[in-house]
Write a protein that holds these residues in place. Structure first.
Motif, PDB file in Angstrom:
ATOM      1  N   TYR A 526       0.868  -1.185   0.000  1.00 42.88           N
ATOM      2  CA  TYR A 526       0.000   0.000   0.000  1.00 42.88           C
ATOM      3  C   TYR A 526       0.900   1.230   0.000  1.00 42.88           C
ATOM      4  O   TYR A 526       1.808   1.343   0.832  1.00 42.88           O
ATOM      5  N   GLN A 527       0.659   2.130  -0.937  1.00 36.37           N
ATOM      6  CA  GLN A 527       1.452   3.354  -1.011  1.00 36.37           C
ATOM      7  C   GLN A 527       0.538   4.543  -1.232  1.00 36.37           C
ATOM      8  O   GLN A 527      -0.409   4.493  -2.030  1.00 36.37           O
ATOM      9  N   LYS A 528       0.816   5.624  -0.535  1.00 38.13           N
ATOM     10  CA  LYS A 528       0.021   6.852  -0.638  1.00 38.13           C
ATOM     11  C   LYS A 528       0.967   8.044  -0.693  1.00 38.13           C
ATOM     12  O   LYS A 528       1.942   8.099   0.066  1.00 38.13           O
ATOM     13  N   GLU A 529       0.677   8.963  -1.614  1.00 40.18           N
ATOM     14  CA  GLU A 529       1.533  10.140  -1.752  1.00 40.18           C
ATOM     15  C   GLU A 529       0.691  11.402  -1.764  1.00 40.18           C
ATOM     16  O   GLU A 529      -0.368  11.457  -2.397  1.00 40.18           O
ATOM     17  N   SER A 530       1.183  12.419  -1.071  1.00 40.37           N
ATOM     18  CA  SER A 530       0.584  13.744  -1.074  1.00 40.37           C
ATOM     19  C   SER A 530       1.630  14.742  -1.547  1.00 40.37           C
ATOM     20  O   SER A 530       2.785  14.706  -1.088  1.00 40.37           O
ATOM     21  N   ASN A 531       1.213  15.622  -2.452  1.00 44.95           N
ATOM     22  CA  ASN A 531       2.131  16.589  -3.048  1.00 44.95           C
ATOM     23  C   ASN A 531       1.490  17.959  -2.962  1.00 44.95           C
ATOM     24  O   ASN A 531       0.475  18.230  -3.611  1.00 44.95           O
ATOM     25  N   LEU A 532       2.061  18.829  -2.147  1.00 46.81           N
ATOM     26  CA  LEU A 532       1.512  20.158  -1.928  1.00 46.81           C
ATOM     27  C   LEU A 532       2.482  21.207  -2.467  1.00 46.81           C
ATOM     28  O   LEU A 532       3.703  21.102  -2.268  1.00 46.81           O
ATOM     29  N   TYR A 533       1.932  22.227  -3.124  1.00 43.99           N
ATOM     30  CA  TYR A 533       2.768  23.236  -3.759  1.00 43.99           C
ATOM     31  C   TYR A 533       2.130  24.608  -3.586  1.00 43.99           C
ATOM     32  O   TYR A 533       0.901  24.754  -3.654  1.00 43.99           O
ATOM     33  N   ASN A 534       2.957  25.618  -3.355  1.00 36.66           N
ATOM     34  CA  ASN A 534       2.459  26.990  -3.331  1.00 36.66           C
ATOM     35  C   ASN A 534       3.561  27.942  -3.753  1.00 36.66           C
ATOM     36  O   ASN A 534       4.754  27.660  -3.593  1.00 36.66           O
ATOM     37  N   SER A 535       3.154  29.059  -4.316  1.00 35.30           N
ATOM     38  CA  SER A 535       4.106  30.095  -4.707  1.00 35.30           C
ATOM     39  C   SER A 535       3.427  31.450  -4.595  1.00 35.30           C
ATOM     40  O   SER A 535       2.207  31.577  -4.765  1.00 35.30           O
ATOM     41  N   VAL A 536       4.240  32.444  -4.306  1.00 38.76           N
ATOM     42  CA  VAL A 536       3.747  33.803  -4.191  1.00 38.76           C
ATOM     43  C   VAL A 536       4.844  34.738  -4.692  1.00 38.76           C
ATOM     44  O   VAL A 536       6.035  34.476  -4.518  1.00 38.76           O
ATOM     45  N   ALA A 537       4.434  35.822  -5.345  1.00 32.48           N
ATOM     46  CA  ALA A 537       5.402  36.748  -5.937  1.00 32.48           C
ATOM     47  C   ALA A 537       4.930  38.181  -5.745  1.00 32.48           C
ATOM     48  O   ALA A 537       3.727  38.450  -5.555  1.00 32.48           O
ATOM     49  N   THR A 538       5.884  39.086  -5.796  1.00 34.58           N
ATOM     50  CA  THR A 538       5.561  40.502  -5.721  1.00 34.58           C
ATOM     51  C   THR A 538       6.523  41.290  -6.591  1.00 34.58           C
ATOM     52  O   THR A 538       7.639  40.823  -6.884  1.00 34.58           O
ATOM     53  N   ARG A 539       6.090  42.466  -7.009  1.00 37.97           N
ATOM     54  CA  ARG A 539       6.911  43.361  -7.827  1.00 37.97           C
ATOM     55  C   ARG A 539       6.896  44.754  -7.200  1.00 37.97           C
ATOM     56  O   ARG A 539       6.190  45.018  -6.238  1.00 37.97           O
ATOM     57  N   GLY A 540       7.711  45.645  -7.802  1.00 37.12           N
ATOM     58  CA  GLY A 540       7.797  47.001  -7.261  1.00 37.12           C
ATOM     59  C   GLY A 540       8.534  47.043  -5.945  1.00 37.12           C
ATOM     60  O   GLY A 540       8.040  47.572  -4.946  1.00 37.12           O
ATOM     61  N   LEU A 541       9.726  46.490  -5.939  1.00 36.94           N
ATOM     62  CA  LEU A 541      10.516  46.393  -4.706  1.00 36.94           C
ATOM     63  C   LEU A 541      11.528  47.533  -4.609  1.00 36.94           C
ATOM     64  O   LEU A 541      12.025  48.034  -5.629  1.00 36.94           O
ATOM     65  N   PRO A 542      11.906  47.930  -3.392  1.00 37.98           N
ATOM     66  CA  PRO A 542      12.741  49.125  -3.233  1.00 37.98           C
ATOM     67  C   PRO A 542      14.248  48.890  -3.285  1.00 37.98           C
ATOM     68  O   PRO A 542      15.022  49.844  -3.287  1.00 37.98           O
ATOM     69  N   SER A 543      14.709  47.628  -3.300  1.00 46.28           N
ATOM     70  CA  SER A 543      16.136  47.367  -3.169  1.00 46.28           C
ATOM     71  C   SER A 543      16.584  46.325  -4.176  1.00 46.28           C
ATOM     72  O   SER A 543      15.797  45.481  -4.627  1.00 46.28           O
ATOM     73  N   ASP A 544      17.900  46.400  -4.536  1.00 45.66           N
ATOM     74  CA  ASP A 544      18.497  45.403  -5.418  1.00 45.66           C
ATOM     75  C   ASP A 544      19.161  44.266  -4.659  1.00 45.66           C
ATOM     76  O   ASP A 544      19.708  43.351  -5.271  1.00 45.66           O
ATOM     77  N   ASP A 545      19.132  44.311  -3.336  1.00 44.47           N
ATOM     78  CA  ASP A 545      19.785  43.291  -2.516  1.00 44.47           C
ATOM     79  C   ASP A 545      18.833  42.128  -2.287  1.00 44.47           C
ATOM     80  O   ASP A 545      17.795  42.274  -1.626  1.00 44.47           O
ATOM     81  N   ALA A 546      19.192  40.955  -2.819  1.00 41.12           N
ATOM     82  CA  ALA A 546      18.310  39.791  -2.724  1.00 41.12           C
ATOM     83  C   ALA A 546      18.066  39.363  -1.287  1.00 41.12           C
ATOM     84  O   ALA A 546      17.016  38.779  -0.979  1.00 41.12           O
ATOM     85  N   LEU A 547      19.010  39.625  -0.396  1.00 41.06           N
ATOM     86  CA  LEU A 547      18.892  39.155   0.975  1.00 41.06           C
ATOM     87  C   LEU A 547      18.159  40.138   1.884  1.00 41.06           C
ATOM     88  O   LEU A 547      17.902  39.814   3.056  1.00 41.06           O
TER      89      LEU A 547
END
Length: 1019
Positions: A526-547
């Motif tokens: 017996y095998q069961k798999e669950s696969n959950l995915y989410n993503s969110v994005a935004t634009r108009g940011l004030p800085s060029d520093d990724a961190l």
């Protein structure tokens, strides 16, 4: 009183142990074979203790032992010997071959079998072959090691995608990768299903598994071997067995290597001055004035080499530390690994670190065993936009960008040259300033308990889990194309996958009577798999520093996305092996699977197979004929059965809903609407497999050969079939059509020389395969999705009578030499000429025909290993022949029409009134380049011969208290390539694991050449 007696007994035992230890004296000796040659690696242990050692390369050993102790000498393939130490201090032991144990044990589904008793088609790859090359993932080590198995490195990026086909592709739209089973846990290597998406090719799902942990690989290819995996066996099965501890001396082993990497082949494009000349010709063809004067051209010189700007010398560090050992009741193997791969393109890398614990504990007086096989690995990727094309695809951009413009302006800022007046970009800025990082954690393994119920009867129950979490952060700052377009963009994506497995296996192996042996396996899983995915994005940011930027910093949040997919598989399985007098072999296998992926009317299906084997070598007439003195094995095999393919997206059998916005009155409200039609009759693709085989061994087992002829037919193909638009939908997923794969395989191993001083082993394999779509059923012929929309090219053409993946378009026949000749085709002198199939004097879709095939006619591999004294030398070649590659990269930067940079020979090889014998069309901006791209001009021979690996090693004659063995080596990978292909490398597939768009080369990450230095230490 009893307590006092127990104390006295304990004191006596301690005293005896002390006296024994004090009485130990140094002893030494040598262990020889029947030919009086030293046997390295023989385990020499003290019976009843955990003390011991192993023999060195010359077969000698040293250890301390007491006179009353017994030495045990054991080695795979030989009968163990015991001898009392007594007063001797020097021993000469001769081990006798054990003909029964010499027979190789092959791992098959849910069990093992002696190779001589095998009725299925199985290829085996041992750990030594895997260790020969510094690879990131196990599928890379399989390349050309097994007949009938084609491995394509679809992306050469660090941790890049791999695609494997076992005896061809058995499906058009469904997944065609083999099933992997690691220490009993089955998983499907869908690169897209474990990653976090995005506009690039997925990374390799199998890169999360450390290949150096592996003891052996078995590849199951026919129905007799694969049908026990039922609905997941049609594409072959790769069984992976990891290292386990053995009874005897504890060992510590270190393996380390470092490789330098450089781009193996470059693509030459026009330098700055020649590009300026090209633009002048192009402008003139369109009635314009030259853009550059001769004086300006002379000042431009070489200009900017954008590929040099984004490339670098890469490196691969690979380190592993393992601890193995055990006693009669407990065996352990603990392995830690670290891999770091710096890619040959700036800002690309792959890292993996993790550990494995394999632990076996016997209890209930040895009648039960608790086995644990668990690993944890964490991988990290830094990616740049490659293998995708379009704006920001830095490989195609670097090749095609204007070389007259420098990388930086006078102020040290990035310049942004125009790419054919479509967008402005700087590939170095895309590589250096873009931030695209993946991190993936994977906990994987099983815990099992095996009970020995009675002699020959065992029951094994196990619980396994594959728990994966992936996260990706992508940030485009104002120096990148997308960052400038969207005022910077930040995206975060996550995926969590949990797969749980329970297996219950009952096995019975017994000699019922002399000459009658039966092996029965029954099980429920017996095998069961669950696969959950989410993503969110935004634009108009004030800085060029990724961190420093966060999602809440953006002024333009984007619509988030999330999803979930679950599936369940229940199975009942069984297999019976019957052996009559070691001459007649019979195997019957079945599996009944129920999957949640399919329609309610076809949830369950049964996959049976049968196989027979005839060991002619054991027949009296064979022995009496004298052939028995030549052949050590002579066995015929035949098998037939059904396997399935369930690799389709979930929920396709039921209707689906997608969100829609509606206007009710004056209000905008959210709602749902259907997105497909349900098909309650949706069922498995089913592959009928026929295999005929011959296994030979002769010359005292020095030469072995295996032949296989096979024919596979897949029915009930899962296809999206067009339906009337009046239904509200354009297609429905149906079982419709069939295809075949037919082929021949041959593999051999020959011990050319085998003596005390020199050994020479040669092994090789060759495979011939023919694939054909025999019917599309209710579907009509169609073009698959295009690799690149803006190029104007089609995907592959799908039609009965063709192999999967062929291209359809105009057949290029040369160049028009006069305007009069070209007039009726709306062309001019120097324009491309195509075959006018219907002879109507114009080029239309009616003139399309099959122009290329990405499927090879045959593949091969050849390996040779020589050992002389302490030196060893291995060389490995492999080849692919008869396939073609569609060079979409050159169709964009070699058409002589656009203003992007072109391949270096376009000025000398293009048609002019004074160069009418040219191989390329005239440089003319008015020319129809879409038809040219759709022609056979860019279909190129993808055949190649590659020196895949060469190794020179030296075993250091060093044996100290702390070092058991030591070996140093130097090796080279991909040192040379013989091919007519004009791209970076003919082994490429822009669409990854996709069946329908194989062999497309566009924006491909260049393949590296590697030089490796390594050391193996036994401590």
């Amino acid at each position: 009183m009893q307590n006092a007696l127990r104390c006295l007994q304990l004191i006596c035992l301690l005293a005896m142990s002390t006296l024994t230890a004090l009485a130990q004296t140094p002893i030494s000796g040598r262990v020889n074979s029947e030919q009086n040659e030293g046997i390295p690696g023989v385990t020499v242990s003290i019976k009843g203790s955990t003390r011991g050692t192993t023999t060195d390369a010359a077969g000698t050993f040293k250890l301390n032992a007491a006179a009353n102790e017994t030495l045990v000498f054991s080695y795979v393939g030989y009968i163990s010997q015991e001898t009392v130490v007594g007063s001797k201090t020097d021993f000469l032991i001769k081990l006798t071959p054990d003909t029964r144990s010499l027979e190789e044990i092959v791992v098959v589904g849910y069990g093992t079998v002696k190779k001589s008793d095998l009725t299925g088609s199985v290829s085996t790859i041992k750990a030594d072959a895997i260790k020969e090359m510094p690879v990131v993932s196990v599928d890379q080590a399989i390349q050309s090691r097994a007949a009938g198995v084609q491995v394509t490195q679809s992306s050469a990026a660090p941790g890049g995608g791999i695609s494997i086909r076992v005896r061809g592709a058995n499906s058009i739209n469904s997944g065609s990768e083999p099933l992997y089973v690691i220490d009993g846990f089955p998983l499907y290597p869908d690169n897209g299903a474990i990653g976090t998406g995005g506009n690039r090719q997925p990374t390799n799902a199998m890169a999360t598994i450390n290949p150096n942990e592996i003891e052996s690989i078995e590849i199951l290819k026919d129905a007799s071997a694969t049908s026990i995996y039922g609905s997941r066996g049609a594409n072959g099965v790769v069984l992976i067995t990891t290292k386990r501890g053995k009874e005897g001396q504890s060992r510590v082993d270190y393996e380390g290597s470092y490789s330098t990497q450089t781009i193996a082949r470059n693509i030459d494009v026009l330098n700055g001055a020649d590009y300026a000349r090209y633009l002048n010709i192009l402008e003139k063809s369109q009635g314009g004035s030259p853009r550059f004067t001769d004086a300006q051209i002379s000042q431009i010189g070489q200009g900017t080499n954008w590929m040099d700007a984004i490339s670098r010398t890469g490196g691969l560090s690979n380190h592993q530390l393992s601890f193995t050992g055990g006693n009669k009741s407990m065996r352990y193997a603990v392995v830690g690994n670290y891999v770091a791969n710096k890619g040959v393109i700036t800002n690309t890398f792959f890292k993996r670190y993790g550990f494995r614990l394999n632990l076996d504990n016997d209890f209930l007086n040895g009648r039960a065993t608790l086995s644990n096989s668990w690993s944890y690995n964490r991988t990290g990727n830094s990616n740049v936009p490659t293998d995708r094309g379009g704006p920001g695809g830095i490989i195609i951009t670097a090749l095609g960008l204007d070389p007259t413009v420098p990388i930086y302006d006078a102020n040290g800022n990035y310049t942004y040259p125009s790419y054919d007046q479509r967008f402005n970009t700087n590939p170095l800025a895309e590589a250096q300033e873009g931030y695209d990082r993946d991190n993936l954690n994977r906990l994987f393994g099983t815990t099992a308990v095996t009970f020995k119920i009675m002699d020959g009867l065992k029951f094994r129950t196990s619980i396994g889990a594959d728990v994966l979490s992936a996260e990706r952060t992508t940030f485009y700052n104002s120096s990148t194309y997308l960052g400038r377009q969207y005022d910077r963009q930040l995206e975060k994506a996550n995926r969590n996958v949990t797969s749980l497995l329970n297996e219950n296996i009952l096995s019975y192996n017994k000699q019922l009577a002399p000459g009658h042996t039966i092996d029965v396996t029954l099980g429920y899983t017996y095998q069961k798999e669950s696969n959950l995915y989410n993503s969110v994005a935004t634009r108009g940011l004030p800085s060029d520093d990724a961190l420093s930027v966060n999602l809440q910093n953006g002024s333009k949040p984007q619509i988030p996305f999330s999803g979930r997919q679950d599936w369940t598989l229940q199975s009942m399985l069984g297999r019976v092996n019957y052996n009559l007098n070691d001459r007649y072999l019979l195997t019957f296998t079945f599996r009944r699977d129920g999957s949640s992926k399919f329609g309610p009317n076809n949830k369950w299906a049964t996959f049976p197979s049968g196989a027979i084997g005839w060991r002619v070598v054991n027949e009296s007439f064979f022995q009496n004929s004298g052939l028995g003195k030549v052949f050590n094995d002579f066995k015929f095999r035949a098998s037939y059965g059904l396997t399935g393919n369930s690799q389709i997206p979930v929920y396709r059998s039921v209707g689906g809903l997608v969100p829609y916005n509606y206007v009710l009155g004056s209000n905008l409200v959210a709602g749902y609407g259907p997105d497909r039609i349900a098909n309650p009759d949706l069922k498995w693709e089913s592959t009928a497999m026929l295999d005929l085989g011959l296994d030979l061994a002769l010359l005292n087992n020095r030469l072995s050969m295996t032949f296989d002829v096979f024919s596979n037919k897949t029915s009930d193909l899962l296809l999206d079939v067009s339906i009337p638009q009046s239904t509200g939908f354009s297609t429905i997923l149906l079982n419709s059509g069939s295809l075949t794969n037919k082929g021949i395989e041959f593999s051999t191993n020959y011990k050319v020389i085998s003596n005390k001083v020199l050994t020479w082993d040669v092994s090789g394999n060759i495979s011939v395969l023919r694939n054909e779509i025999t019917s599309l059923g209710q579907s009509t012929p169609f073009f698959a999705n295009s690799t690149s929309g803006h190029l104007g090219v089609f995907g592959s053409w799908v039609e009965a009578g063709n192999p999967i993946g062929v291209w359809k378009g105009y057949k290029y026949t040369g160049l028009f030499q006069t305007d009069e000749e070209a007039k009726s085709y709306a062309a001019l002198a120097g324009y491309p000429k195509y075959e006018d199939v219907n002879g109507d004097g114009k080029y239309t879709s009616d003139d399309y025909q099959t122009i290329g095939n990405p499927n090879p006619k045959f593949t091969w591999g050849l390996n040779s290993t020589v050992k002389f004294s302490n030196f060893d030398f291995t060389i490995f070649f492999r080849g692919v022949h008869g396939n073609q590659v569609r060079n979409l990269q050159q169709s964009e930067m070699g058409d002589g029409v656009q203003k992007i940079n072109q391949i270096a020979n376009i000025l000398t090889d293009s048609w002019t009134p004074t160069n009418t014998g040219a191989s390329r069309p005239v440089i003319d901006g008015r020319r129809d380049f879409i038809s040219f791209r759709r022609s056979s001009f860019f279909i190129q021979d993808g055949s190649f011969v590659r020196l895949q690996n060469v190794v020179l090693g030296y075993t250091v004659p060093l044996r100290t208290k702390f070092i058991r063995s030591a070996r140093v080596y130097v090796s080279g990978q991909n040192l040379f390539l013989i091919t007519k292909y004009k791209g970076f490398d003919p082994e490429v597939n822009n669409q990854g694991q996709n069946n329908l768009n194989r062999g497309d080369d566009y924006d491909a990450y260049p393949r590296a050449r590697m030089l490796t230095f390594g050391v193996n230490l036994g401590l």
